[in-house]
Design a protein around this motif. Sequence first.
Motif, short mmCIF file in Angstrom:
data_model
loop_
_atom_site.label_atom_id
_atom_site.label_comp_id
_atom_site.label_asym_id
_atom_site.label_seq_id
_atom_site.Cartn_x
_atom_site.Cartn_y
_atom_site.Cartn_z
N GLY A 71 0.83 -1.21 0.00
CA GLY A 71 0.00 0.00 0.00
C GLY A 71 0.86 1.25 0.00
N ILE A 72 0.29 2.38 -0.40
CA ILE A 72 1.08 3.62 -0.48
C ILE A 72 1.40 4.11 0.94
N THR A 73 2.60 4.67 1.08
CA THR A 73 3.05 5.11 2.41
C THR A 73 2.09 6.12 3.04
N PRO A 74 1.61 7.15 2.30
CA PRO A 74 0.72 8.11 2.99
C PRO A 74 -0.54 7.46 3.55
N LEU A 75 -1.04 6.42 2.90
CA LEU A 75 -2.26 5.78 3.42
C LEU A 75 -1.92 4.95 4.66
N ARG A 76 -0.79 4.27 4.64
CA ARG A 76 -0.40 3.49 5.83
C ARG A 76 -0.16 4.46 7.01
N GLU A 77 0.39 5.64 6.69
CA GLU A 77 0.60 6.63 7.76
C GLU A 77 -0.75 7.18 8.26
N ALA A 78 -1.67 7.37 7.32
CA ALA A 78 -2.99 7.89 7.72
C ALA A 78 -3.72 6.87 8.60
N ILE A 79 -3.57 5.59 8.29
CA ILE A 79 -4.22 4.55 9.11
C ILE A 79 -3.55 4.50 10.49
N SER A 80 -2.23 4.65 10.50
CA SER A 80 -1.51 4.68 11.77
C SER A 80 -2.01 5.86 12.63
N ALA A 81 -2.18 7.03 11.98
CA ALA A 81 -2.67 8.21 12.70
C ALA A 81 -4.10 7.99 13.20
N HIS A 82 -4.88 7.23 12.41
CA HIS A 82 -6.25 6.89 12.80
C HIS A 82 -6.23 6.10 14.11
N TYR A 83 -5.31 5.15 14.27
CA TYR A 83 -5.24 4.39 15.53
C TYR A 83 -4.87 5.31 16.70
N ARG A 84 -4.03 6.30 16.41
CA ARG A 84 -3.64 7.23 17.48
C ARG A 84 -4.85 8.08 17.88
N ARG A 85 -5.57 8.58 16.85
CA ARG A 85 -6.69 9.51 17.11
C ARG A 85 -7.87 8.79 17.77
N VAL A 86 -8.25 7.63 17.23
CA VAL A 86 -9.47 6.97 17.70
C VAL A 86 -9.21 6.14 18.96
N HIS A 87 -8.04 5.50 19.03
CA HIS A 87 -7.81 4.53 20.10
C HIS A 87 -6.65 4.90 21.03
N GLY A 88 -5.96 5.99 20.70
CA GLY A 88 -4.80 6.37 21.52
C GLY A 88 -3.68 5.35 21.44
N LEU A 89 -3.57 4.66 20.30
CA LEU A 89 -2.57 3.59 20.18
C LEU A 89 -1.47 3.96 19.19
N ASP A 90 -0.28 3.49 19.48
CA ASP A 90 0.83 3.72 18.57
C ASP A 90 1.02 2.45 17.72
N VAL A 91 0.49 2.48 16.51
CA VAL A 91 0.63 1.34 15.59
C VAL A 91 1.46 1.82 14.39
N PRO A 92 2.72 1.42 14.31
CA PRO A 92 3.56 1.99 13.25
C PRO A 92 3.08 1.57 11.86
N PRO A 93 3.22 2.47 10.87
CA PRO A 93 2.79 2.14 9.50
C PRO A 93 3.41 0.84 9.00
N SER A 94 4.60 0.51 9.50
CA SER A 94 5.28 -0.71 9.02
C SER A 94 4.50 -1.98 9.35
N ARG A 95 3.57 -1.91 10.32
CA ARG A 95 2.77 -3.11 10.67
C ARG A 95 1.45 -3.16 9.89
N ILE A 96 1.21 -2.15 9.06
CA ILE A 96 -0.09 -2.04 8.37
C ILE A 96 0.07 -2.41 6.90
N LEU A 97 -0.67 -3.39 6.44
CA LEU A 97 -0.68 -3.76 5.01
C LEU A 97 -2.04 -3.40 4.44
N VAL A 98 -2.04 -2.59 3.40
CA VAL A 98 -3.30 -2.23 2.75
C VAL A 98 -3.66 -3.36 1.78
N THR A 99 -4.95 -3.70 1.75
CA THR A 99 -5.40 -4.87 0.98
C THR A 99 -6.64 -4.53 0.16
#
Length: 391
Positions: A71-99
């Motif tokens: 997946g594109i880096t900006p989207l993986r970063e946006a999903i990572s930011a979504h976890y921070r905003r909605v859940h207060g969690l630090d999920v690095p983009p490197s753990r996120i695969l867009v499918t």
Amino acid sequence: MLPCPTAARVDAIDPFHAMALFRRADALAAEGRPIIQMSVGEPDFTAPPAVVEALNRAVAEGRTRYTSYSGITPLREAISAHYRRVHGLDVPPSRILVTAGASGALQLACALLVGVGDEVLMPDPTYPCNRHFVSAFDGTTRLIPAGSDKRFQLDGDDVRAHWGPRTRGVMLASPSNPTGTTIAPEALQRVLDAVRERRGFLVFDEIYNQLTYGGPTPRSALALGDDVIVINSFSKYFCMTGWRLGWLVLPEALVPLAEKLAMNLFICPPATAQYAALGCFEPESLAIYEQRRQAFAQRRDYVVPALRAMGFDIPTEPDGAFYVYADVSRWGLSGEVFANRLLDEAGVCVVPGMDFGVHERDRWVRFTYATGMERLQEAMQRIASFTAALR
Ligand SMILES: Cc1ncc(COP(=O)(O)O)c(C=O)c1O
């Protein structure tokens, strides 16, 4: 007669029984019958303007080629930011695969985790495709009856009691399709404890996580540890079903293995949908999504009491997704007969419980309330007349 032999696994995959109903509903609509769809699990809302604008820009600028397999880096970063905003969690983009949808994420997870003859535990009722993703990789599913007393979800005892020599893990969704019920946080923790004791996997589908009502958004299961494998999608909360975009969050050590599979099986998720999805996280889109969530909450608050007043038994209050799982046994009809007669006699299309498992499958039907309020009111009137005539 088939032109050539086909793989045995095809026989292990059931068709959706509801498909026959959808086809009939379409045929009746084509004849001019005013059919109300309460069967298909997709929002009546479509992508908000910022998403459509982002799509148009991507197409105009020719950003239509293969992207990275993850997946594109900006989207993986946006999903990572979504976890921070909605859940207060630090999920690095490197753990996120867009499918390609949650479906792509579930297939990738099964390709990664399920070997020939491996067994996966799931609640019964469950999202039917999960069984078939497992079968597609030559695994087997053990369905565990999950009654309304457990919010139609599993608990740690269920996992311990049903774990066998070939069991490798558990697949759950919360809120669940077809029941619209969330798993209690303590039950989820106990399931995870039991899975960890057995060095198994937990694949946890959070596709309806933000479509929850009457309380705060449940914390992502990622809060419980980096070992939980989480599925999500742009289909439901973000109202982008046909764009085919979702994601998978993996423990860091599994990422290179999943990437190897993703690059071979899919090359990449759809490029234009990825650029468009960046528009989901714009403040104006987030405000629209919140309004829509409230609209779904109002619909649930209308439909559940209306169905109960007609005599449907809804033993557990659905608190998420857009489904109501209702027991129709008091009318002495199976869910299948009930759904067929409701379509023929009242023009309302619902899904019989037989699609979601085997335990008490004939008792239930699933209503979807992803339809505007006026249509729902009309549907409730028709269902009320239909059930009144059954007495
Ligand atoms: C629980 C669950 N998981 C996954 C999916 C598949 O979603 P997608 O459109 O993202 O492939 C659905 C679709 O209904 C669903 O209900």
